[in-house]
Design an enzyme around this catalytic site. Structure first.
Site, PDB file in Angstrom:
ATOM      1  N   HIS A 480      39.895  16.930  62.663  1.00 45.73           N
ATOM      2  CA  HIS A 480      41.002  16.679  63.419  1.00 45.73           C
ATOM      3  C   HIS A 480      40.587  16.452  65.166  1.00 45.73           C
ATOM      4  CE1 HIS A 480      45.477  15.519  64.004  1.00 45.73           C
ATOM      5  NE2 HIS A 480      45.371  16.397  64.861  1.00 45.73           N
ATOM      6  N   PRO A 481      41.006  15.441  65.808  1.00 44.45           N
ATOM      7  CA  PRO A 481      41.782  14.166  65.416  1.00 44.45           C
ATOM      8  C   PRO A 481      40.605  13.168  65.252  1.00 44.45           C
ATOM      9  CG  PRO A 481      41.977  15.013  67.717  1.00 44.45           C
ATOM     10  CD  PRO A 481      41.238  15.870  67.258  1.00 44.45           C
TER      11      PRO A 481
END
Ligand code: FAD
Length: 505
Positions: A480-481
């Site tokens: 992430h992200p």
């Protein structure tokens, strides 16, 4: 001519009276790979590579299509277009480039990329030299199944004999068979565009192939006005839904499409760099006339087998496409002659495929190994401005192979974080995974349309080779992200009819 006893591994220690243990026709991805690897095992290897000039006279150095007129210059130009797109967004990230957005200088881009390619040409010569592969810049044709005639640029020919021969001569772009569209007339192909000595101006890309769409995309990204004209569907053989999204993403970048439309003649209205050309085309709606500076034809490629005099060696070609049928050992119908890369019939036309086939073939011939090239589940990328990458089956192929009730499709659109500040809404980003219900949802197709698609798909291709299931993706923590993490959070199935939209975090 002395007797050569293969000094190589267990698979190749054969006595013979030929000059070479292995002679390779073609110094592209496949040819260099098999030659280099074979020489590692002590085989005496010769390789010839010769480039017949394109219609506009373009020629290039050692390394074949990928290095000179394919993957490498294409990716450089694609990246140049992406840099331009990033420049238009830079002010959203605090960079003061609002006022004077620079224009791309075609000549500088060509000079930069051609300079890099020259260094690669030189590098390949060195690689062959270091591997003790004897390189001839000569055109090859068959005298018989163990004898190759090679002819240099002065027309001087020499016969060279070999115990084994590998044909890796690749292919060349097809021209239009219409007035003004023949090889020596007014069009250019991917053999010319990357080194075009003048800026291409308004461009018509003819064809629905990935080469046509990639060229259209980078040219539009560099600031040129681009139209794509295709006789039938785009990206034949690829996933239909994804092809549709690719078209709409290209339209969003200002590229015009004329589908179900084919040129019937091309005339030159004025000379110049670039010239002005008039294209007449026919579609169901009637006759169309348009003016362009460059007509880039990308309607497919023909195998370079026409002048190989394969009949002298008894090698059979597929009469429909000129390609050479091979068995699972990459062997032609003639026992000591092999064919790899784009020239081989019914094989994916991609550089890593040619390279891997060459490596494995050399190991089988000269090191006694048995591993065959696996031509299935080959990942690939279409480098349109927003990239698309896939591995495995298209949706249509999966439905046809397994039946609708056996396939579950997980999918979603998504908005990359990097699109948020510039409010980039013109692109559709989409991911789709096809799973086989009867095999615990094993993944049989992976499709990703979004930034850095090639980089994203490479890792998933490994997982899919290892037999990954949907549950494996679910059990994997995302990074992430990223955009790739979307593949680990898919819950919506096509069959549910729910709207497939991924929301951030
Ligand atoms: P080639 O690389 O074509 O090499 C064959 C060589 O043999 C050439 O140098 C040719 O001149 C020479 N030759 C031909 N006939 C003779 C003869 N009689 N005697 C001596 N020499 C001869 N693949 C990817 O994986 N990723 C990409 O992004 C990608 N982009 C591409 C973009 C474009 C515009 C094009 C056209 C292709 C692209 N490809 C891509 C495909 C890739 O370039 C080919 O699959 C790969 O180069 C095939 O390698 P090969 O060894 O079979 O043939």
């Amino acid at each position: 001519m002395g007797i050569t006893v293969g000094k190589c591994g267990s698979g190749a220690a054969e006595k013979h009276n030929y000059e070479y243990d292995l002679f390779v026709l073609g110094g592209g991805s496949g040819g260099i790979s098999v030659a280099r690897e074979a020489s590692k095992f002590g085989a005496k290897v010769g390789l010839c590579d010769y480039v017949i000039p394109s219609g506009t006279g373009t020629v290039w150095g050692l390394g074949g299509t990928c290095v000179n007129v394919g993957c490498i210059p294409k990716k450089i130009m694609h990246h140049a277009a992406l840099v331009g797109e990033t420049l238009t967004e830079a002010n959203f990230y605090g960079w003061d480039v609002n006022s004077n957005l620079p224009e791309n200088k075609w000549a500088d881009l060509v000079a930069g990329s051609q300079g890099h390619i020259k260094s690669l040409n030189w590098g390949y010569k060195l690689v062959l030299h270091e591997a003790a592969v004897k390189y001839f810049n000569e055109f090859a044709s068959f005298v018989d199944s163990h004898t190759i005639k090679t002819t240099n640029s002065k027309g001087v020919s020499t016969n060279r004999t070999a115990n084994r021969i590998v044909i890796a001569v690749g292919g060349r772009p097809r021209y239009l068979d219409i007035p003004g569209g023949m090889k020596d007339e007014f069009t250019v192909t991917s053999d010319d565009i990357f080194s075009l000595s003048y800026n291409p101006g308004d461009v018509l890309c003819v064809g629905g192939s990935y080469v046509a769409l990639e060229c259209a995309s980078f040219l539009a990204g560099l600031g040129y006005t681009v139209t794509v004209m295709a006789r039938s569907i785009l990206l034949r053989g690829m996933d239909r839904q994804m092809a549709g999204y690719i078209q709409s993403n290209m339209e969003a970048k200002g590229i015009k499409f004329k589908l179900n439309c084919a040129p019937t003649s091309i005339t030159k209205l004025s000379d110049g760099t670039p010239p002005t050309l008039q294209v007449t085309a026919k579609s169901a709606d009637g006759v169309f006339n348009g003016e362009y500076n460059t007509v880039l034809v990308a309607i497919g490629r023909d195998a370079a087998t026409k002048d190989l005099t394969l009949e002298n060696a008894g090698v059979i070609v597929n009469p429909e496409n000129g390609r050479i049928p091979t068995n699972s050992r990459d062997q032609t119908n003639v026992k000591n002659i092999y064919a790899i890369g784009d020239v081989a019939d019914n094989r994916p036309e991609l550089t890593p495929v040619a390279i891997k086939a060459g490596l494995l073939l050399a190991r089988r011939l000269f090191d006694g190994r048995r591993v065959l090239m696996d031509y299935t589940r080959i990942p690939t990328t279409v480098y349109t401005q927003l990239e698309y990458s896939c591995v495995g089956l298209s949706e249509d192929e999966a439905l046809e192979k397994y039946g609708k009730s056996s396939i579950e499709i997980y999918h979603t659109t998504f908005t990359p974080l990097e699109f948020q500040l510039p409010m980039k809404t013109e692109y559709v980003c989409y991911i789709k995974i096809l799973t086989l219900k009867s095999d615990k949802e094993r993944i049989v197709g992976f499709h990703y349309l979004g930034p850095n698609a090639g980089e994203v798909c490479q890792g998933f291709a490994v997982a899919i080779r290892l037999g990954a299931r949907k549950s494996d993706l679910d059990a994997t923590c995302g990074i992430h992200p990223t955009n790739a993490e979307t593949a680990t959070t898919l819950t919506i199935t096509k069959s549910s009819g729910q709207q497939a939209v991924h929301t951030a975090c």
